[in-house]
Design a protein around this motif. Sequence first.
Motif, PDB file in Angstrom:
ATOM      1  N   THR A   1      -5.909  12.169  -4.945  1.00  0.00           N
ATOM      2  CA  THR A   1      -6.352  10.765  -4.975  1.00  0.00           C
ATOM      3  C   THR A   1      -5.824  10.001  -3.773  1.00  0.00           C
ATOM      4  O   THR A   1      -6.541   9.201  -3.156  1.00  0.00           O
ATOM      5  N   VAL A   2      -4.564  10.257  -3.435  1.00  0.00           N
ATOM      6  CA  VAL A   2      -3.971   9.591  -2.273  1.00  0.00           C
ATOM      7  C   VAL A   2      -4.726   9.966  -1.000  1.00  0.00           C
ATOM      8  O   VAL A   2      -5.045   9.112  -0.168  1.00  0.00           O
ATOM      9  N   THR A   3      -5.037  11.254  -0.857  1.00  0.00           N
ATOM     10  CA  THR A   3      -5.777  11.706   0.326  1.00  0.00           C
ATOM     11  C   THR A   3      -7.161  11.067   0.393  1.00  0.00           C
ATOM     12  O   THR A   3      -7.623  10.635   1.457  1.00  0.00           O
TER      13      THR A   3
ATOM     14  N   ASP B   1       1.493   9.441  -5.751  1.00  0.00           N
ATOM     15  CA  ASP B   1       2.005  10.764  -5.427  1.00  0.00           C
ATOM     16  C   ASP B   1       3.042  11.214  -6.449  1.00  0.00           C
ATOM     17  O   ASP B   1       3.128  12.412  -6.782  1.00  0.00           O
TER      18      ASP B   1
ATOM     19  N   LEU C   1      -8.078   8.221  -0.946  1.00  0.00           N
ATOM     20  CA  LEU C   1      -7.925   6.798  -0.639  1.00  0.00           C
ATOM     21  C   LEU C   1      -7.672   6.573   0.849  1.00  0.00           C
ATOM     22  O   LEU C   1      -8.226   5.638   1.448  1.00  0.00           O
ATOM     23  N   LEU C   2      -6.844   7.417   1.440  1.00  0.00           N
ATOM     24  CA  LEU C   2      -6.567   7.283   2.870  1.00  0.00           C
ATOM     25  C   LEU C   2      -7.829   7.509   3.699  1.00  0.00           C
ATOM     26  O   LEU C   2      -8.118   6.767   4.642  1.00  0.00           O
TER      27      LEU C   2
ATOM     28  N   ILE D   1       0.834  -1.210   0.000  1.00  0.00           N
ATOM     29  CA  ILE D   1       0.000   0.000   0.000  1.00  0.00           C
ATOM     30  C   ILE D   1       0.865   1.255   0.000  1.00  0.00           C
ATOM     31  O   ILE D   1       0.572   2.242  -0.701  1.00  0.00           O
TER      32      ILE D   1
ATOM     33  N   PHE E   1       0.807   4.245  -2.844  1.00  0.00           N
ATOM     34  CA  PHE E   1       0.663   5.664  -2.511  1.00  0.00           C
ATOM     35  C   PHE E   1       1.836   6.491  -3.033  1.00  0.00           C
ATOM     36  O   PHE E   1       1.653   7.605  -3.526  1.00  0.00           O
TER      37      PHE E   1
ATOM     38  N   THR F   1      -2.002  13.687  -5.758  1.00  0.00           N
ATOM     39  CA  THR F   1      -2.016  13.851  -4.299  1.00  0.00           C
ATOM     40  C   THR F   1      -3.432  13.797  -3.744  1.00  0.00           C
ATOM     41  O   THR F   1      -3.695  13.213  -2.692  1.00  0.00           O
TER      42      THR F   1
END
Length: 317
Positions: A94-96, A87, A98-99, A79, A83, A92
């Motif tokens: 999308t990463v936020t 990134d 997903l988290l 994971i 990420f 960015t």
Amino acid sequence: MELLKIEKFWSLINDKLERWLEAGIKHLPNFVVAILIAIIFSVIANIAGKTLKKVLLKTLESPQIAGLLASIFKMCVLIAGVFVALDFLGLTGTVTSLLAGAGIVGLAIGFAFQDMTENLIAGIAMGIRKPFQIGDVVAADKVFGTVKTINLRNTLVETFFGQLEVIPNKILFRNILTNYSINGVRRIEVPVGISYADDPEQAAEVIREFINQYDFVIRKEETAVFAKDFGDSSVNLLLWFWIDYPGEVGFMQARHQAVVGIKKALEKADILIPFPIRTLDFGAKGGVNLDTMLQSDVTAVSSNKSNNDNPSVSDSN
């Protein structure tokens, strides 16, 4: 007119496709690097997971927990690689997202499977603490038997009645657990009653010397006989002795041999093991027992019989 609309439509599509193609060509190196990052993290995750599993197997001695922890660590590395790759592509946001989504999903799963999660966490904790192992004799929550299988969510215990009990790990983790095998020894207590006419010290010495003759008795210097209390028909003694547990001679067999042998030893020493005795007293305030009443009745009957056999008649004029 319609032809102009169709040409305008295709023109817009071509413009979009060209822009996407240009953006794809422009970000192609980034895509390649992101894929390489994902592959590298995947390789690292596999190697690290196998290495961690070997280390945990030596430390925890539990293949289930070692495999679970190694899989969790491997998944975390994967994971993290995803990420990092996202990134690197500039996603960015999308990463936020997903988290945040992973946190919400994890919270929902935790509430939905609370009981399962609690058993799983208890199983991991017990795997680290190792309060018992396979083959140990344990007692917990009215279950007494031998541990057969230790899983992440439950433990299988075979009772001495031949039944297989499935105990959730949270019960073993929360409640008092007695492990009869961890010390390798067990003390056996045997109550013995002797008559009031016999000497408790002599009986204790006879019992102590006899029980120490058995090979299965260990710590012979700690074998002891204590006067417990006064019973209705006997002075009650309590024998303590130690055996290896588990050992060649089991708990029930050792206690059986002790009870049978003590009876023979006391009989040989002319020490009585009494049975309950009842004395019947008659009269409002007691003091008259059955023997006295029977003796009085016999005397009265004999006197009446004697008077009947030798009548005395006196005439008076």
